[in-house]
Design a protein around this motif. Structure first.
Motif, PDB file in Angstrom:
ATOM      1  N   MET A   1     -15.926   3.874  -0.810  1.00  0.00           N
ATOM      2  CA  MET A   1     -14.735   3.589  -0.023  1.00  0.00           C
ATOM      3  C   MET A   1     -14.965   3.912   1.441  1.00  0.00           C
ATOM      4  N   GLY A   2     -15.622   4.984   1.736  1.00  0.00           N
ATOM      5  CA  GLY A   2     -15.813   5.371   3.124  1.00  0.00           C
ATOM      6  C   GLY A   2     -14.940   6.547   3.487  1.00  0.00           C
ATOM      7  N   LYS A   3     -15.158   7.047   4.690  1.00  0.00           N
ATOM      8  CA  LYS A   3     -14.437   8.219   5.174  1.00  0.00           C
ATOM      9  C   LYS A   3     -13.016   7.847   5.597  1.00  0.00           C
ATOM     10  N   VAL A   4     -12.067   8.686   5.204  1.00  0.00           N
ATOM     11  CA  VAL A   4     -10.673   8.506   5.602  1.00  0.00           C
ATOM     12  C   VAL A   4     -10.426   9.329   6.858  1.00  0.00           C
ATOM     13  N   GLU A   5      -9.915   8.685   7.882  1.00  0.00           N
ATOM     14  CA  GLU A   5      -9.539   9.381   9.112  1.00  0.00           C
ATOM     15  C   GLU A   5      -8.041   9.254   9.306  1.00  0.00           C
ATOM     16  N   LEU A   6      -7.392  10.381   9.561  1.00  0.00           N
ATOM     17  CA  LEU A   6      -5.956  10.404   9.813  1.00  0.00           C
ATOM     18  C   LEU A   6      -5.735  10.595  11.299  1.00  0.00           C
ATOM     19  N   THR A   7      -4.976   9.693  11.906  1.00  0.00           N
ATOM     20  CA  THR A   7      -4.782   9.700  13.345  1.00  0.00           C
ATOM     21  C   THR A   7      -3.298   9.682  13.680  1.00  0.00           C
ATOM     22  N   VAL A   8      -2.877  10.606  14.534  1.00  0.00           N
ATOM     23  CA  VAL A   8      -1.512  10.574  15.049  1.00  0.00           C
ATOM     24  C   VAL A   8      -1.433   9.424  16.040  1.00  0.00           C
ATOM     25  N   VAL A   9      -0.418   8.581  15.892  1.00  0.00           N
ATOM     26  CA  VAL A   9      -0.270   7.411  16.756  1.00  0.00           C
ATOM     27  C   VAL A   9       1.126   7.364  17.354  1.00  0.00           C
ATOM     28  N   SER A  10       1.266   6.579  18.397  1.00  0.00           N
ATOM     29  CA  SER A  10       2.579   6.388  19.023  1.00  0.00           C
ATOM     30  C   SER A  10       3.371   5.352  18.233  1.00  0.00           C
ATOM     31  N   PRO A  11       4.687   5.321  18.423  1.00  0.00           N
ATOM     32  CA  PRO A  11       5.499   4.316  17.742  1.00  0.00           C
ATOM     33  C   PRO A  11       5.113   2.882  18.110  1.00  0.00           C
ATOM     34  N   GLU A  12       4.448   2.707  19.238  1.00  0.00           N
ATOM     35  CA  GLU A  12       4.048   1.367  19.690  1.00  0.00           C
ATOM     36  C   GLU A  12       2.732   0.896  19.089  1.00  0.00           C
ATOM     37  N   ASN A  13       2.047   1.754  18.358  1.00  0.00           N
ATOM     38  CA  ASN A  13       0.733   1.419  17.813  1.00  0.00           C
ATOM     39  C   ASN A  13       0.816   0.194  16.904  1.00  0.00           C
ATOM     40  N   GLU A  14       0.010  -0.811  17.173  1.00  0.00           N
ATOM     41  CA  GLU A  14       0.077  -2.065  16.415  1.00  0.00           C
ATOM     42  C   GLU A  14      -0.379  -1.898  14.966  1.00  0.00           C
ATOM     43  N   ASP A  15      -1.341  -1.024  14.708  1.00  0.00           N
ATOM     44  CA  ASP A  15      -1.751  -0.771  13.319  1.00  0.00           C
ATOM     45  C   ASP A  15      -0.583  -0.205  12.517  1.00  0.00           C
ATOM     46  N   LEU A  16       0.130   0.754  13.112  1.00  0.00           N
ATOM     47  CA  LEU A  16       1.315   1.326  12.477  1.00  0.00           C
ATOM     48  C   LEU A  16       2.350   0.241  12.208  1.00  0.00           C
ATOM     49  N   ARG A  17       2.624  -0.556  13.208  1.00  0.00           N
ATOM     50  CA  ARG A  17       3.648  -1.608  13.067  1.00  0.00           C
ATOM     51  C   ARG A  17       3.293  -2.590  11.957  1.00  0.00           C
ATOM     52  N   GLN A  18       2.005  -2.945  11.853  1.00  0.00           N
ATOM     53  CA  GLN A  18       1.569  -3.878  10.811  1.00  0.00           C
ATOM     54  C   GLN A  18       1.733  -3.259   9.419  1.00  0.00           C
ATOM     55  N   LEU A  19       1.375  -2.008   9.274  1.00  0.00           N
ATOM     56  CA  LEU A  19       1.544  -1.330   7.987  1.00  0.00           C
ATOM     57  C   LEU A  19       3.021  -1.231   7.612  1.00  0.00           C
ATOM     58  N   ILE A  20       3.873  -0.952   8.580  1.00  0.00           N
ATOM     59  CA  ILE A  20       5.313  -0.860   8.307  1.00  0.00           C
ATOM     60  C   ILE A  20       5.868  -2.235   7.926  1.00  0.00           C
ATOM     61  N   ARG A  21       5.371  -3.302   8.537  1.00  0.00           N
ATOM     62  CA  ARG A  21       5.796  -4.655   8.125  1.00  0.00           C
ATOM     63  C   ARG A  21       5.415  -4.911   6.667  1.00  0.00           C
ATOM     64  N   GLN A  22       4.223  -4.466   6.267  1.00  0.00           N
ATOM     65  CA  GLN A  22       3.809  -4.619   4.868  1.00  0.00           C
ATOM     66  C   GLN A  22       4.706  -3.799   3.943  1.00  0.00           C
ATOM     67  N   LEU A  23       5.029  -2.581   4.361  1.00  0.00           N
ATOM     68  CA  LEU A  23       5.938  -1.742   3.579  1.00  0.00           C
ATOM     69  C   LEU A  23       7.288  -2.432   3.423  1.00  0.00           C
ATOM     70  N   ASP A  24       7.818  -2.947   4.519  1.00  0.00           N
ATOM     71  CA  ASP A  24       9.122  -3.608   4.467  1.00  0.00           C
ATOM     72  C   ASP A  24       9.096  -4.828   3.542  1.00  0.00           C
ATOM     73  N   MET A  25       8.014  -5.595   3.561  1.00  0.00           N
ATOM     74  CA  MET A  25       7.895  -6.745   2.657  1.00  0.00           C
ATOM     75  C   MET A  25       7.902  -6.282   1.206  1.00  0.00           C
ATOM     76  N   ASP A  26       7.198  -5.195   0.938  1.00  0.00           N
ATOM     77  CA  ASP A  26       7.179  -4.640  -0.418  1.00  0.00           C
ATOM     78  C   ASP A  26       8.586  -4.195  -0.828  1.00  0.00           C
ATOM     79  N   LEU A  27       9.270  -3.489   0.062  1.00  0.00           N
ATOM     80  CA  LEU A  27      10.604  -2.990  -0.256  1.00  0.00           C
ATOM     81  C   LEU A  27      11.605  -4.129  -0.457  1.00  0.00           C
ATOM     82  N   LEU A  28      11.457  -5.214   0.306  1.00  0.00           N
ATOM     83  CA  LEU A  28      12.370  -6.358   0.150  1.00  0.00           C
ATOM     84  C   LEU A  28      12.214  -7.041  -1.206  1.00  0.00           C
ATOM     85  N   GLN A  29      11.090  -6.845  -1.865  1.00  0.00           N
ATOM     86  CA  GLN A  29      10.910  -7.370  -3.217  1.00  0.00           C
ATOM     87  C   GLN A  29      11.571  -6.471  -4.254  1.00  0.00           C
ATOM     88  N   ARG A  30      11.897  -5.248  -3.856  1.00  0.00           N
ATOM     89  CA  ARG A  30      12.455  -4.268  -4.790  1.00  0.00           C
ATOM     90  C   ARG A  30      13.941  -4.005  -4.596  1.00  0.00           C
TER      91      ARG A  30
END
Length: 152
Positions: A1-30
Motif C-alpha cells: 500500500m505504501g506509507k500513510v502521511e497525515l497532513t493538516v490542511v486548510s479548509p481551501e485545500n482541493e484534496d480535502l474538498r474532493q474527498l468531502i465531495r466523495q463523502l457527500d455522494m456516499d451519504l446522498l445514497q444513504r
C-alpha cells in the motif's frame, strides 16, 4: 500500500474538498439531503476546524476533522476513507491523530453523529471506544441521527 502521511490542511485545500465531495455522494445514497450535516465552507468559523488529509504515496485517500463545540468538547466531522483504501488501518490512523490533537487542544471528549445507514461506521466508532449518547446540537430533532462520544 505504501506509507500513510497525515497532513493538516486548510479548509481551501482541493484534496480535502474532493474527498468531502466523495463523502457527500456516499451519504446522498444513504440519506435524504436534508439529513446530511456538512460544513459550511463560507462560514468564517470554518477556520476554527482542524482538517486532516491522509495521503498514500502522495494520493489523497481519506480525511477527518475536529470542530470545537465548547471549551471541553469537540465534534468529529467529515470523516471519510475512499472505498479502495478501507480496511487498511487508514481510518484508525486518522482517528488516533484527531484524538491526539483534541487532547493537546485540551478537549476532554469527542462527540460525533452518524446514522443507521452507516453500519460500518457505527461499528468502527464502537470498536474505538465511542459510546452511544443522546442526540446533541443540530442533530436533536433528526430521527436518523445516532450520536456517540468518547472521553479523552
Amino acid at each position: 500500500m505504501g506509507k500513510v502521511e497525515l497532513t493538516v490542511v486548510s479548509p481551501e485545500n482541493e484534496d480535502l474538498r474532493q474527498l468531502i465531495r466523495q463523502l457527500d455522494m456516499d451519504l446522498l445514497q444513504r440519506y435524504p439531503a436534508e439529513e446530511i450535516f456538512g460544513i459550511d465552507f463560507s462560514d468564517a468559523k470554518v477556520n476554527d476546524i482542524l482538517f486532516i488529509v491522509a495521503y498514500v504515496n502522495g494520493t489523497p485517500v481519506g480525511c477527518g476533522a475536529i470542530k470545537p463545540i465548547d471549551g471541553t468538547a469537540c465534534e468529529l466531522k467529515r470523516f471519510f476513507v475512499e472505498e479502495a483504501y478501507r480496511n487498511k488501518g487508514i481510518a484508525k490512523l486518522i482517528l488516533w491523530e484527531l484524538e491526539d490533537r483534541a487532547r493537546r487542544m485540551d478537549f476532554r471528549s469527542i462527540k460525533l453523529e452518524a446514522g443507521e445507514g452507516q453500519p460500518e461506521a457505527l461499528n468502527f466508532y464502537r470498536k474505538h471506544g465511542y459510546g452511544l449518547i443522546d442526540r446533541f446540537g443540530p442533530y436533536v430533532d433528526c430521527e436518523s441521527s445516532v450520536c456517540y462520544e468518547k472521553k479523552l
